[in-house]
Design a protein around this motif. Structure first.
Motif, PDB file in Angstrom:
ATOM      1  N   THR A  36       0.826  -1.192   0.000  1.00  0.00           N
ATOM      2  CA  THR A  36       0.000   0.000   0.000  1.00  0.00           C
ATOM      3  C   THR A  36       0.868   1.252   0.000  1.00  0.00           C
ATOM      4  O   THR A  36       1.805   1.362   0.781  1.00  0.00           O
ATOM      5  CB  THR A  36      -0.951   0.010   1.210  1.00  0.00           C
ATOM      6  N   PRO A  37       0.580   2.201  -0.885  1.00  0.00           N
ATOM      7  CA  PRO A  37       1.433   3.373  -1.009  1.00  0.00           C
ATOM      8  C   PRO A  37       1.336   4.310   0.190  1.00  0.00           C
ATOM      9  O   PRO A  37       2.146   5.199   0.339  1.00  0.00           O
ATOM     10  CB  PRO A  37       0.924   4.060  -2.276  1.00  0.00           C
ATOM     11  N   THR A  38       0.356   4.094   1.065  1.00  0.00           N
ATOM     12  CA  THR A  38       0.242   4.977   2.221  1.00  0.00           C
ATOM     13  C   THR A  38       1.072   4.466   3.391  1.00  0.00           C
ATOM     14  O   THR A  38       1.093   5.074   4.443  1.00  0.00           O
ATOM     15  CB  THR A  38      -1.221   5.078   2.662  1.00  0.00           C
ATOM     16  N   ASP A  39       1.752   3.342   3.230  1.00  0.00           N
ATOM     17  CA  ASP A  39       2.583   2.791   4.286  1.00  0.00           C
ATOM     18  C   ASP A  39       3.704   3.778   4.633  1.00  0.00           C
ATOM     19  O   ASP A  39       4.490   4.162   3.768  1.00  0.00           O
ATOM     20  CB  ASP A  39       3.160   1.466   3.772  1.00  0.00           C
ATOM     21  N   PRO A  40       3.786   4.183   5.909  1.00  0.00           N
ATOM     22  CA  PRO A  40       4.815   5.167   6.280  1.00  0.00           C
ATOM     23  C   PRO A  40       6.231   4.701   5.954  1.00  0.00           C
ATOM     24  O   PRO A  40       7.091   5.509   5.618  1.00  0.00           O
ATOM     25  CB  PRO A  40       4.621   5.318   7.782  1.00  0.00           C
ATOM     26  N   TRP A  41       6.472   3.396   6.078  1.00  0.00           N
ATOM     27  CA  TRP A  41       7.808   2.880   5.762  1.00  0.00           C
ATOM     28  C   TRP A  41       8.153   3.183   4.306  1.00  0.00           C
ATOM     29  O   TRP A  41       9.226   3.696   3.992  1.00  0.00           O
ATOM     30  CB  TRP A  41       7.836   1.382   6.056  1.00  0.00           C
ATOM     31  N   LEU A  42       7.217   2.905   3.409  1.00  0.00           N
ATOM     32  CA  LEU A  42       7.464   3.176   1.993  1.00  0.00           C
ATOM     33  C   LEU A  42       7.621   4.669   1.740  1.00  0.00           C
ATOM     34  O   LEU A  42       8.475   5.103   0.973  1.00  0.00           O
ATOM     35  CB  LEU A  42       6.313   2.633   1.144  1.00  0.00           C
ATOM     36  N   GLN A  43       6.790   5.446   2.409  1.00  0.00           N
ATOM     37  CA  GLN A  43       6.887   6.899   2.238  1.00  0.00           C
ATOM     38  C   GLN A  43       8.249   7.399   2.693  1.00  0.00           C
ATOM     39  O   GLN A  43       8.866   8.247   2.049  1.00  0.00           O
ATOM     40  CB  GLN A  43       5.782   7.592   3.042  1.00  0.00           C
ATOM     41  N   ALA A  44       8.707   6.826   3.821  1.00  0.00           N
ATOM     42  CA  ALA A  44      10.011   7.243   4.334  1.00  0.00           C
ATOM     43  C   ALA A  44      11.108   6.866   3.342  1.00  0.00           C
ATOM     44  O   ALA A  44      12.052   7.632   3.112  1.00  0.00           O
ATOM     45  CB  ALA A  44      10.266   6.592   5.694  1.00  0.00           C
ATOM     46  N   LEU A  45      10.986   5.688   2.725  1.00  0.00           N
ATOM     47  CA  LEU A  45      11.993   5.270   1.751  1.00  0.00           C
ATOM     48  C   LEU A  45      12.027   6.223   0.562  1.00  0.00           C
ATOM     49  O   LEU A  45      13.091   6.577   0.052  1.00  0.00           O
ATOM     50  CB  LEU A  45      11.698   3.842   1.265  1.00  0.00           C
ATOM     51  N   GLU A  46      10.839   6.651   0.125  1.00  0.00           N
ATOM     52  CA  GLU A  46      10.783   7.615  -0.974  1.00  0.00           C
ATOM     53  C   GLU A  46      11.542   8.884  -0.602  1.00  0.00           C
ATOM     54  O   GLU A  46      12.306   9.445  -1.384  1.00  0.00           O
ATOM     55  CB  GLU A  46       9.319   7.972  -1.288  1.00  0.00           C
ATOM     56  N   TRP A  47      11.300   9.306   0.624  1.00  0.00           N
ATOM     57  CA  TRP A  47      11.920  10.541   1.129  1.00  0.00           C
ATOM     58  C   TRP A  47      13.441  10.381   1.150  1.00  0.00           C
ATOM     59  O   TRP A  47      14.182  11.239   0.698  1.00  0.00           O
ATOM     60  CB  TRP A  47      11.368  10.809   2.536  1.00  0.00           C
TER      61      TRP A  47
END
Ligand code: ZN
Length: 582
Positions: free
Chosen positions: A454-465
């Motif tokens: 899920t794209p709303t996963d904070p872990w994934l968001q953090a990785l994008e960042w």
């Protein structure tokens, strides 16, 4: 199945009432004799009152509702009311010759037919003949047809002929637990009155009234237990009360459970609470108690399942849900447990219970299976997903500013290690999860193909960042395994494949960058720790994990969540479940 226990009013096969007995006397003493005494059916009573007061009683009623909610009882009161010579507003007087005949089971104008055993077209023809005669003593001939859905098609057609042109002096009262099985043609000619399941507090009150009338005192918690367990069926509750009435004074809750051979809903709820806490010991004590009172294991699982359903309805539909009948203190207790759980968790629990109940049919050592199942329920919490853990974390003060990342497929590792997994597979986020050792049966245990994370996963968001600042670090982290040790402490297990990768991960500012990313995404501080693994350095046992440790005997056991997913497909689950007795 008849709606009522044998009763002196019910006409036997030979047309004579069956012999009376102490049991019948007691059952009849409990039974409401007036509409005012009918419990929990205010709507129905109001409708009937309207008919009686206007003196315009329809020729046909259809009472529908589950068993033991008062259909037959109300039908009998109505039958007496239409024939009473001295009607008190809407209530039969209980003293005129017609009322007395009916109360003593010798009325010549009130007939009861159990459609379950008299469902042929001949039975209905006989009925039609009876209906053609004028009443012998009273004003109307009343026919009460219990379990009317059991009629054959031909019988329904014959019945329909009478309902289409009913003689003036006839009233039919049809009763059914399965309204959908009654043909529309019949339903449309009846005044249909739906009987509700009865709330616990009303049932408990009624039981207390009976106790008072019988001059017995029974512990309120015993009455509450009966009321909670009878699923809105007053008659079942009365029958249970009747069994214990002779022992009333000495009986406490424990004694009641022993007598009934079941632990009951309240105890099942207590068990579920223990399971939510991950308390395996408490779960096993439930099995011990069940064994001590001689409770049947499958029934125990059934009770736990019923209570899970209550919780499921509350979580899904809110505290005020009308999907369940629970009331008062019992509902409060359910709600407080429901607040600690989630649909996903209950789903897992219920599937586990359904599976075990099914297995128990073919399994000799049921005690072991019960213990195993309860242990699993208590350990379900260990498999909670990362997403779930994050959802439980305090909500951020404002929405994340980072645009949700696109789904990031997990790139294959350069070496094909068997335990390299995607970073967001929720199953790998389980704190105590260890990689499965390679084995012959390993192919079966390989995770099923996953939906994109899920794209709303904070872990994934953090990785994008992180990727925007240090793309190389991101490509390393994306292969890591994030493990939440506490709500604000993240351990990332990584397997660097080269010296340079290792050096990059060991640099202090790498962890700090991820920390900054998580702060940005989650709006709070998170402690970040990188754990570098290689062949000689396996993942450490998570001693600081809040979840209980796995006993060594479970080594290699597929994770419960995955097991449940596979339940209806793979053979592996079967083998595992039956292992203890094999
Ligand atoms: Zn009367």
């Amino acid at each position: 199945m008849s709606d009522d226990p044998p009763d002196p009013e019910k006409v036997g096969d030979e047309g004579r009432p069956p012999s009376n007995s102490a049991y019948h006397a007691l059952a009849r003493r409990f039974r409401p004799q007036t509409f005012a005494e009918v419990v929990g059916q205010a709507q129905v009573v109001q409708t009937i009152s309207g008919f009686l007061r206007q003196g315009r009683v329809p020729h046909a009623f259809l009472f529908s509702g589950s068993r033991g909610v008062g259909k037959t009882t109300s039908a009998r009161i109505l039958a007496r009311a239409v024939n009473c010579e001295n009607l008190q507003d809407i209530e039969p007087c209980g003293a005129c010759p017609s009322c007395l005949d009916s109360l003593e089971g010798r009325s010549v104008d009130i007939f009861e037919l159990d459609a379950a055993s008299n469902n042929s077209v001949e039975d209905v023809r006989a009925l039609r003949e009876q209906a053609s005669f004028a009443p012998l003593k009273g004003k109307k001939r009343v026919f009460i047809l219990d379990e009317v859905h059991m009629f054959s098609k031909a019988a329904f057609n014959a019945l329909l002929k009478i309902l289409e042109e009913p003689p003036d002096h006839v009233v039919f009262i049809l009763a059914t637990t399965e309204l959908h099985k009654v043909p529309d043609t019949v339903r449309s000619r009846c005044s249909v009155l739906p009987f509700r399941r009865i709330g616990e507090s009303a049932i408990q009150e009624r039981l207390a009234q009976i106790c008072a009338r019988e001059g017995k005192e029974i512990a309120p918690e015993v009455l509450a237990e009966i009321a909670a367990s009878c699923m809105g069926g007053l008659r079942d509750a009365e029958t249970a009360l009747e069994r214990i009435l002779p022992l009333a004074e000495e009986l406490d809750l424990e004694g009641f459970r022993r007598l009934e051979g079941r632990l009951g809903f309240q105890r099942a709820l207590g068990l579920i609470g223990d399971c939510l806490e991950g308390d395996v010991g408490a779960a096993l004590r439930y099995a011990q108690e069940a064994s001590e009172i001689g409770a049947e294991e499958r029934e125990c699982l059934g009770e736990i399942l019923s209570v899970c359903r209550f919780l499921f309805c509350i979580v899904a539909d809110g505290e005020e849900t009308l999907l369940i009948e629970a009331e008062g203190e019992w509902r409060d207790r359910l709600v407080s447990v429901a607040n600690k759980t989630s649909l996903a968790y209950l789903d897992g629990m219920m599937q586990c219970l359904i599976l075990a109940r099914d297995r128990m049919r073919r399994f000799d050592d049921r005690r072991v299976l019960l213990e195993l199942t309860l242990t699993r329920l208590a350990r379900l919490g260990e498999t909670r997903s990362l997403q779930e853990l994050l959802e439980q974390a305090p909500a951020p003060s404002r929405a994340p500013t980072v645009r949700p990342a696109e789904p990031t497929p997990f790139p294959p590792t350069s070496s094909s290690r068997p335990d390299s997994r995607g970073p967001v597979d929720p199953r790998t986020a389980a704190p105590a999860q260890k990689p499965s050792p390679p084995s012959a049966g390993k192919a079966k245990e390989e995770p099923a193909p996953q939906a994109p994370p899920t794209p709303t996963d904070p872990w994934l968001q953090a990785l994008e960042w992180v990727g925007k600042k240090k793309p190389l670090l991101r490509t390393l982290l994306v292969r890591g395994k994030p493990i939440w040790e506490k709500q604000a402490a993240l351990r990332v297990e990584l397997r660097p494949t080269g010296r340079l990768d290792r050096q990059l991960l060991q640099r202090e500012d790498s962890a700090r960058l991820l920390q900054a990313a998580l702060r940005e995404v989650m709006k709070r501080d998170v402690e970040v720790r990188f754990v570098l693994l290689d062949e000689a350095n396996p993942p450490p046992p998570s001693t600081d994990s809040p979840a209980p440790k796995k006993p060594p005997s479970d080594e290699g056991l597929p994770e419960l969540g995955r097991e449940i997913k596979k339940t209806f497909g793979a053979n592996l689950v079967d083998r595992r479940l039956e292992e203890p007795g094999a």
